[in-house]
Write an enzyme that holds these catalytic residues in place. Structure first.
Site, PDB file in Angstrom:
ATOM      1  N   GLY A 516      -0.280  -6.674   0.919  1.00 24.17           N
ATOM      2  CA  GLY A 516       0.810  -6.181   0.092  1.00 24.17           C
ATOM      3  C   GLY A 516       2.028  -5.909   0.932  1.00 24.17           C
ATOM      4  O   GLY A 516       2.176  -6.442   2.033  1.00 24.17           O
ATOM      5  N   ALA A 517       2.887  -5.050   0.406  1.00 22.63           N
ATOM      6  CA  ALA A 517       4.166  -4.779   1.035  1.00 22.63           C
ATOM      7  C   ALA A 517       4.002  -4.254   2.455  1.00 22.63           C
ATOM      8  O   ALA A 517       4.876  -4.426   3.291  1.00 22.63           O
ATOM      9  CB  ALA A 517       4.929  -3.774   0.195  1.00 22.63           C
ATOM     10  N   GLY A 519       1.244  -4.700   4.592  1.00 24.73           N
ATOM     11  CA  GLY A 519       0.361  -5.372   5.521  1.00 24.73           C
ATOM     12  C   GLY A 519      -0.921  -5.747   4.820  1.00 24.73           C
ATOM     13  O   GLY A 519      -0.994  -5.759   3.591  1.00 24.73           O
ATOM     14  N   LYS A 537      -6.280  -0.570   6.109  1.00 23.00           N
ATOM     15  CA  LYS A 537      -4.964  -1.173   5.907  1.00 23.00           C
ATOM     16  C   LYS A 537      -4.234  -1.226   7.240  1.00 23.00           C
ATOM     17  O   LYS A 537      -3.996  -0.200   7.871  1.00 23.00           O
ATOM     18  CB  LYS A 537      -4.174  -0.341   4.893  1.00 23.00           C
ATOM     19  CG  LYS A 537      -2.855  -0.960   4.498  1.00 23.00           C
ATOM     20  CD  LYS A 537      -2.119  -0.081   3.504  1.00 23.00           C
ATOM     21  CE  LYS A 537      -2.671  -0.155   2.103  1.00 23.00           C
ATOM     22  NZ  LYS A 537      -2.076  -1.171   1.277  1.00 23.00           N
ATOM     23  N   ASP A 631       6.057   2.218  -6.271  1.00 27.25           N
ATOM     24  CA  ASP A 631       5.561   0.860  -6.491  1.00 27.25           C
ATOM     25  C   ASP A 631       4.332   0.863  -7.400  1.00 27.25           C
ATOM     26  O   ASP A 631       3.282   0.325  -7.062  1.00 27.25           O
ATOM     27  CB  ASP A 631       5.244   0.192  -5.149  1.00 27.25           C
ATOM     28  CG  ASP A 631       5.174  -1.335  -5.277  1.00 27.25           C
ATOM     29  OD1 ASP A 631       5.541  -1.863  -6.348  1.00 27.25           O
ATOM     30  OD2 ASP A 631       4.755  -1.993  -4.311  1.00 27.25           O
TER      31      ASP A 631
END
Ligand SMILES: *[C@@H]1O[C@H](CO)[C@@H](O)[C@H](O)[C@H]1NC(C)=O
Ligand SMILES: *[C@@H]1O[C@H](CO)[C@@H](O)[C@H](O)[C@H]1NC(C)=O
Ligand SMILES: *[C@@H]1O[C@H](CO)[C@@H](O)[C@H](O)[C@H]1NC(C)=O
Ligand SMILES: *[C@@H]1O[C@H](CO)[C@@H](O)[C@H](O)[C@H]1NC(C)=O
Ligand SMILES: *[C@@H]1O[C@H](CO)[C@@H](O)[C@H](O)[C@H]1NC(C)=O
Ligand SMILES: *[C@@H]1O[C@H](CO)[C@@H](O)[C@H](O)[C@H]1NC(C)=O
Length: 796
Positions: A516-517, A519, A537, A631
């Site tokens: 995603g945004a 990584g 993550k 988000d």
């Protein structure tokens, strides 16, 4: 001759199931034992359907239990030591003299099967889920079926005086707040308990008093549960579903929320999305059918604890909420109730304080058992004034020129459209106070001045210093005592991992779960029993921050704790490596669930909408430092093993490079879910999340994406526009056309669409706050007609 072999073979196949469902036990001989340990050794029934052994309960210890052994979801049906977990290394033994004994390493012995007569020859775990101690002639001298905890299984009976006690929480098996009993008079009843004792408090369900007393509750092989008289006559049915035992597992469980439910689970191994469903039946598969309206009484908090209210959620389960101005004492245990989030009215000068208070209106809400005053022939304004100028009054309810005043703590709160009552919740405006502030402070200054005056000699000074010390430390200990059990902001400190540890856990970052945004996310295994699987993550594109700042942000995220958020477990901050470690969510993301091949059912979607809303409410208003997600979209909503929706990726907005938030090309949010103010250089507030939630809510209602080119009509391409058109033309049924369940629940569809339209208003100040959204979704607050949101496209 050619036919004889297959014929024989078929005959053999036919024989097999018959013989295993018969009485051939796998005997457990005297002297055998099991040890509470990681590898979960157990004694299984011949079919393998049930197992007897130890189950680990978090860090708290081990439970000696019987469970459904062939389904992935841990389902415990009986336990021996629910209030007294044992440590690793404890063992359960069928002793040589035929007792069943649980003993821990310190030598403590808990006898489970007491008063067993002599003559036990062996023990056995039966295919019915019954664990027995049997004699040489296979007579059951002791059976777990006679000591039920919270669950009954087919072929199990409940005899006079028998009871089921609900567990405390879904995953906390100790004695909870509700019970189901067959009273010694032969009546079936459900009671709240005087928690933490299990004594009866108030009955909230009961069979009609029979002329003949009941004798036994029978749960028969076909899934019927009924009360019989001594001569066998059926007096009352409890459950009446006819479910084939061949195709379904079934159980009847008194759940932690106080509802007795009959569940079924298809045996055929197939989809991993299987879970326990309520049985289909002519009678309600859950009793009482609405516990929110059933609990009453002058003592006890009711179905949701004090200062809260109960309403039936989309899945027909009770949902507990706090009224405006109140927050949960413990968001992880909502039945503990709510507390005022403001300083109470000063009784010394109530009239000077009236300007500081106002009312939040809640239509159809009531707390029926807490009136301390009642007035008739008055109007609503009078009622408001009467409550405002009375420092005892926390809530007033008004109906048909009647006004009732209620004080704290109010109990048995519920919402029901049939009430026609209007509840007025008194809250302090903006937390303002005019009176003297905290009394505690006054007290300690008083002591200090007092002791200063006293201190005319060194000796006295020393004496008084000791006095002050003792007093203050006692005061603070008292304060701790008061605060600790409430557990207001439970937070776990995230663990610091080394890069090597995480590399090992993920097998060298092998299995990618998504990206995603921030990584890429990898699956990992900590080889630790409590949190076996993790999601790691690897952060990229981060701000070049100092270590300190990174760890500060991580701590803020780590302090959050809510059942609708993905919990951060740890992090790694080593040179250029920045990683976050989360719980692993076995059912993937909402976008796959929602837009996949088969449409999830309506009530599940309703539940997900409420889950996300509650998670966001927590981030915006309930956790210690406000978090704006920035988000919200289906990809960032994950589903856990019970299909609860959990928000992920929150708290990361601050970690992103500053300039990225400014340029519209690399906007933090995702196109389509992004509020218009992002593009207009307006300040970013919680209202950006409300906007995204509005879009998500429409997707959940309609089960389609926000943009879809593959549609019948051009004006259906943009979901938000189409939804508003349908609303305006009173054709909401078009939105859920092929969805029968939703079509039968149009009132809710309408409410959801209306609140979604409010959420996507271009002017942020028109969008409701998350608390209001939650209340509307639950039906606690009515929603007014929304204005048209500016066309989605044109706002970009
Ligand atoms: C279950 O909840 C009770 C009451 O809050 C608590 O005392 C007990 O420690 C909990 N047990 C577990 C295993 O978490
Ligand atoms: C179990 O033990 C009983 C009594 O000793 C015996 O009759 C029976 O055959 C045994 N069953 C099996 C399957 O071993
Ligand atoms: C339950 O009750 C029925 C009828 O009274 C009896 O036949 C049966 O053996 C009982 N079941 C158990 C497991 O005790
Ligand atoms: C269970 O009870 C129902 C209702 O009394 C009856 O119709 C059914 O035949 C029973 N099933 C068995 C296996 O006894
Ligand atoms: C059982 O007892 C009740 C009440 O005494 C009576 O009405 C009923 O006929 C009896 N049933 C049988 C099967 O004996
Ligand atoms: C109001 O003040 C009380 C006590 O100072 C505090 O605990 C509470 O969080 C405040 N509430 C709000 C909404 O700011």
């Amino acid at each position: 001759m050619d036919f004889s072999l297959p014929h024989c073979f078929c005959f053999f196949l036919l024989l097999l199931p018959i013989s295993t469902s018969g009485q051939t036990y796998r005997n457990i001989s005297l002297g055998s034992y099991l040890t509470a340990a990681k590898d979960k050794s157990s004694w299984t029934s011949p079919s393998g359907d049930f197992a007897f052994g130890f189950q680990q309960v978090g860090d708290a210890g081990f439970l000696l239990a019987i469970w459904f052994n062939k389904i992935p979801e841990r389902t415990i049906v009986w336990s021996a030591n629910r209030n007294d977990l044992v440590r690793r290394g404890s063992r359960v033994q069928v002793t040589t003299d035929g007792q069943l004994v649980l003993s821990d390493q310190s030598g403590r012995r808990i006898r489970i099967a007491d008063s067993v007569e002599n003559g036990v020859a062996y023990a056995a775990m039966l295919d019915t889920g019954n664990f027995v101690l049997a004699s040489q002639s296979a007579a059951n001298l002791w059976q777990s079926f006679d000591q039920p905890t919270d669950t009954m299984l087919p072929t199990q009976n409940l005899s006079l005086g028998g009871e089921l006690i609900a567990p405390y929480l879904e995953r906390n098996y100790s004695d909870g707040r509700y019970k189901f009993i067959l009273s010694t008079e032969g009546n079936l009843q459900m009671y709240t308990t005087r928690y933490p004792s299990t004594a009866n408090n108030v009955a909230y369900w009961s069979t009609p008093s029979p002329t003949v007393g009941g004798y036994q509750v029978i749960y028969n092989q076909s899934g019927y549960m009924y009360l019989v008289a001594k001569n066998g006559t059926v007096l009352n049915f409890v459950f009446s579903s006819s479910v084939s035992m061949q195709d379904f597992y079934q159980r009847a469980t008194l759940d932690y929320d106080g509802v007795f439910r009959q569940y079924v689970y298809p045996k055929a191994a197939a989809s991993r999305r299987r879970r326990w469903n309520m049985a289909w039946t002519s009678l309600s598969p859950s009793i009482p059918s609405n516990i929110c309206l059933s609990t009453r009484g002058a003592v006890g908090g009711g179905a949701c604890g004090y200062n809260s209210y109960c309403s039936l959620g989309g899945d027909q389960r009770p949902s507990c909420q706090c009224p405006s101005g109140y927050t949960f004492l413990d968001p992880n245990d909502v039945r503990k109730g709510c507390k005022q989030n403001f300083v109470s009215q000063d009784c010394d000068q109530p009239s000077e304080e009236t300007d500081n208070f106002d009312f939040m209106d809640m239509p159809n809400a009531d707390w029926p058992d807490n009136d301390y005053e009642h007035f008739d022939s008055v109007d609503e304004d009078w009622c408001r004034q009467a409550c405002l100028s009375d420092c005892y009054c926390a809530v007033a309810t008004f109906k048909d020129r009647n006004c009732w005043k209620k004080r704290i703590p109010f109990s048995n709160g519920r919402i029901d459209p049939s009430y026609g009552t209007k509840a007025l919740i008194k809250v302090r405006i903006g937390n303002s106070t005019t009176g003297p502030s905290s009394k505690k402070n006054d007290r300690s200054t008083l002591i200090i001045t007092g002791s200063a005056l006293l201190g005319s000699s060194v000796f006295l000074n020393v004496l008084s210093l000791i006095g002050i010390y003792v007093f203050i430390s006692r005061l603070s200990r008292q304060k701790q005592k008061m605060i600790q059990p409430l557990n207001v902001m439970p937070g776990v400190n995230p663990v610091s991992f080394t890069y090597n540890e995480l590399e090992t856990a993920t097998g060298g970052f092998k299995e990618e779960l998504g990206s995603g945004a921030f990584g890429t996310v990898y699956k990992g295994d900590l080889a630790n029993e409590d949190t076996p699987l993790i999601a790691v993550k690897k952060l990229e594109k981060m701000v070049e921050q100092g270590e300190q700042e990174f760890e500060t942000e991580v701590k803020v995220i780590g302090r959050t704790n809510h059942k609708n958020l993905v919990q951060l477990l740890g992090f790694c901050n080593e040179g250029q490596h920045r990683l976050l470690v989360y719980e692993y969510m076995s059912n993937g993301s909402l976008s796959i669930y929602l837009f996949g091949d088969s449409r999830p059912n309506w009530y599940r979607r309703v539940q997900i909408a409420c889950d996300v809303a509650r998670g966001l409410l927590y981030l915006h208003e309930e956790c210690s430092s406000q978090i704006i997600h920035c988000d919200i979209k289906p990809q960032n909503i994950l589903l856990d093993e019970s299909l609860n929706a959990r928000i992920s990726d929150f708290g990361l907005a601050k970690l992103l490079k500053r300039d990225q938030t400014k340029t519209t090309t690399a906007i933090r949010g995702t196109k389509g879910y992004v509020a218009p103010e992002w593009f207009k250089n307006l300040p970013v507030t919680t209202k950006v999340d409300i906007y995204s939630f509005g879009i998500l809510l429409l997707e959940l209602v309609c089960c389609r994406k926000k943009f879809e080119l593959d549609v019948m009509e051009e004006d259906q391409i943009v979901l938000a526009d189409w939804a508003y058109d349908c609303f305006k033309e009173a054709k909401l049924d078009l939105l859920v056309e092929a969805d029968e369940e939703a079509m039968e629940d149009m009132k809710r569809v309408e409410r959801f669409v209306m609140v979604a339209i409010w959420c996507i208003q271009e002017d942020p100040s028109l969008r409701p706050g998350m608390k209001k959204v939650v209340q509307i979704l639950e039906g606690a607050v009515q929603v007014s007609i929304p204005p048209e949101p500016t066309s989605f496209i044109s706002s970009i």
